[in-house]
Design an enzyme around this catalytic site. Structure first.
Site, PDB file in Angstrom:
ATOM      1  N   HIS A  80      24.354 -29.358   7.250  1.00  0.00           N
ATOM      2  CA  HIS A  80      25.153 -29.273   8.340  1.00  0.00           C
ATOM      3  C   HIS A  80      24.750 -30.156   9.616  1.00  0.00           C
ATOM      4  CE1 HIS A  80      23.330 -25.998  11.116  1.00  0.00           C
ATOM      5  NE2 HIS A  80      23.086 -25.629  10.041  1.00  0.00           N
ATOM      6  N   ASP A  82      26.024 -29.932  12.850  1.00  0.00           N
ATOM      7  CA  ASP A  82      26.089 -29.399  14.237  1.00  0.00           C
ATOM      8  C   ASP A  82      24.741 -28.486  14.485  1.00  0.00           C
ATOM      9  OD1 ASP A  82      27.188 -27.644  12.003  1.00  0.00           O
ATOM     10  OD2 ASP A  82      27.941 -26.205  13.528  1.00  0.00           O
ATOM     11  N   GLU A 144      29.132 -25.834  11.045  1.00  0.00           N
ATOM     12  CA  GLU A 144      28.554 -24.519  10.046  1.00  0.00           C
ATOM     13  C   GLU A 144      28.184 -23.370  10.934  1.00  0.00           C
ATOM     14  OE1 GLU A 144      25.160 -22.045   8.390  1.00  0.00           O
ATOM     15  OE2 GLU A 144      25.222 -23.335  10.453  1.00  0.00           O
TER      16      GLU A 144
END
Length: 385
Positions: A80, A82, A144
């Site tokens: 992910h 983020d 996520e």
């Protein structure tokens, strides 16, 4: 491979320097578009075909799927893009400046988990892409840390079917084959206010919540008694009451009370079944006090995840690493990626550093991580295994 890419540390530095915070507070939530474009530029240089997809019902969030090679099967490496927000007063270093000190790399996302993409790209320097016989996919997802919207959308929309997937969350390079799910709810009770000197003229929402919590504790005990998986360090579903608030004055009958709670189910206990048990537990309160109790989701639920340990792909990973697959109690995107293909969670860094001030990854992971990624690509994409 003759490609023009920055050195490993510079890859890492640019990833950390590109903010991509996801948060439920829209005032600090950020798009991941810049990070997606950065990854796309590097992966194009290697020879990957790039697909960038906006994630529905998000603000400026994107998934990236990079593909090298054609045909069925292959390997999917996932991560992910983020990070969580950072506690400004608790960091002693700039979260967006990669800082090397005492054989550690500090920065927001070093362990969880933007750094994983630097490891992938660095490992590809030694791969002769012309010899790939089955496709290598790299997936970079959005959000996520909040809704897992990116992984949910990918699982629902993709047509690829790799042989196996690895999610590079920080597991200290221990293979993870199962984890619990997560269900979070707000229990809200509406009473009737009145003067505290005459209790019969009102309905005290705190009293009703007290009764409701009693029913929930009974459910918690039932879950502990009837659902068990000895592979987990905490082998039963857990229930936690994390927040409660009610009332506005000591001399008023409380008109509203709200409880936030979560349940972490074992793999195999479906979200539908769990919601059924929750509603069943509170049904006596609903019957006794019609229209006064509601149950609402706080976040989209995450199912439990399990990849069978007897799967041949798990055996491959265990032999490469020389250790058996394990279970954890935290959540990842694995339940969604598992819908696409068999999935393990395996990555550099420690979960102990995730979401912490002065997040770091120990540089001792660099060599072993590059080696295992190269071995995985060789096994699933280059060899005739």
């Amino acid at each position: 491979m003759n490609i023009k890419l920055p050195p490993f540390i510079e890859l890492f530095r640019q990833l950390i320097a590109t903010p991509s915070i996801s948060a439920t507070d829209i005032s600090i939530d950020q798009s991941n578009e810049s990070l997606i474009n950065l990854l796309a530029s590097w992966l194009k240089e290697i020879g990957f075909e790039i697909e960038i997809q906006p994630v529905p019902e998000t603000l400026g969030k994107y998934n990236l799927l990079a593909t090298l090679g054609r045909g069925p099967g292959g390997l999917l490496l996932c991560g992910h893009t983020d990070t969580v927000p950072f506690d400004e007063g608790l960091w002693t270093k700039d979260p967006f400046t990669l800082t090397e000190r005492d054989n550690k790399l500090y920065g927001l996302g070093t362990a969880d988990m933007k750094g994983f993409f630097a490891f992938i790209i660095d490992a590809l320097r030694d791969i002769d892409v012309s010899k790939i016989t089955r496709p290598l996919y790299i997936l970079a997802t959005a959000d996520e840390e909040t809704t897992m919207a990116g992984a949910r959308y990918f699982a629902a929309s993709t047509t690829i079917r790799p042989d196996f997937a690895i999610i590079g969350e920080p597991t200290s390079l221990h293979p993870i084959c199962a984890h619990k799910g997560h269900l979070s709810n707000a229990i809200r009770i509406v009473g009737q206010s009145g003067h505290s000197s005459d209790p019969d003229r009102g309905i005290n929402a705190i009293d009703l919540m007290h009764e409701s919590i009693g029913h929930l504790i009974e459910l918690r005990n039932t879950l502990k008694e009837h659902y068990n998986n000895p592979a987990f360090t905490i082998p039963y579903p857990t229930m936690n009451f994390g927040y409660i608030h009610g009332g506005d004055a000591v001399n008023r009958i409380c008109a509203h009370c709200e409880l936030h709670m979560d349940i972490r189910p074992l793999p195999g206990l479906t979200l539908q079944d769990l919601n059924g048990l929750l509603n069943e537990a509170l049904e006596p309160m609903k019957q006794r006090w019609p229209g006064r109790l509601t149950i609402d989701e706080l976040h989209s639920p995450i199912p439990g995840y399990e990849c069978p340990t007897d799967h041949k792909m798990v055996d491959v990973i265990e032999k490469l690493l020389g250790r058996k697959a394990e279970t954890v109690n935290y959540c990842t995107e694995a339940p969604f990626i598992q819908k696409v293909c068999p999935t393990l969670v395996l990555g550099p860094g420690s979960i102990e550093q995730a979401h912490q001030p002065d997040e770091f990854i120990d540089m001792s992971f660099i060599g072993p991580t590059r080696k295992i990624i190269s071995q995985l690509i060789d096994h699933f994409c280059l060899s005739n295994n």
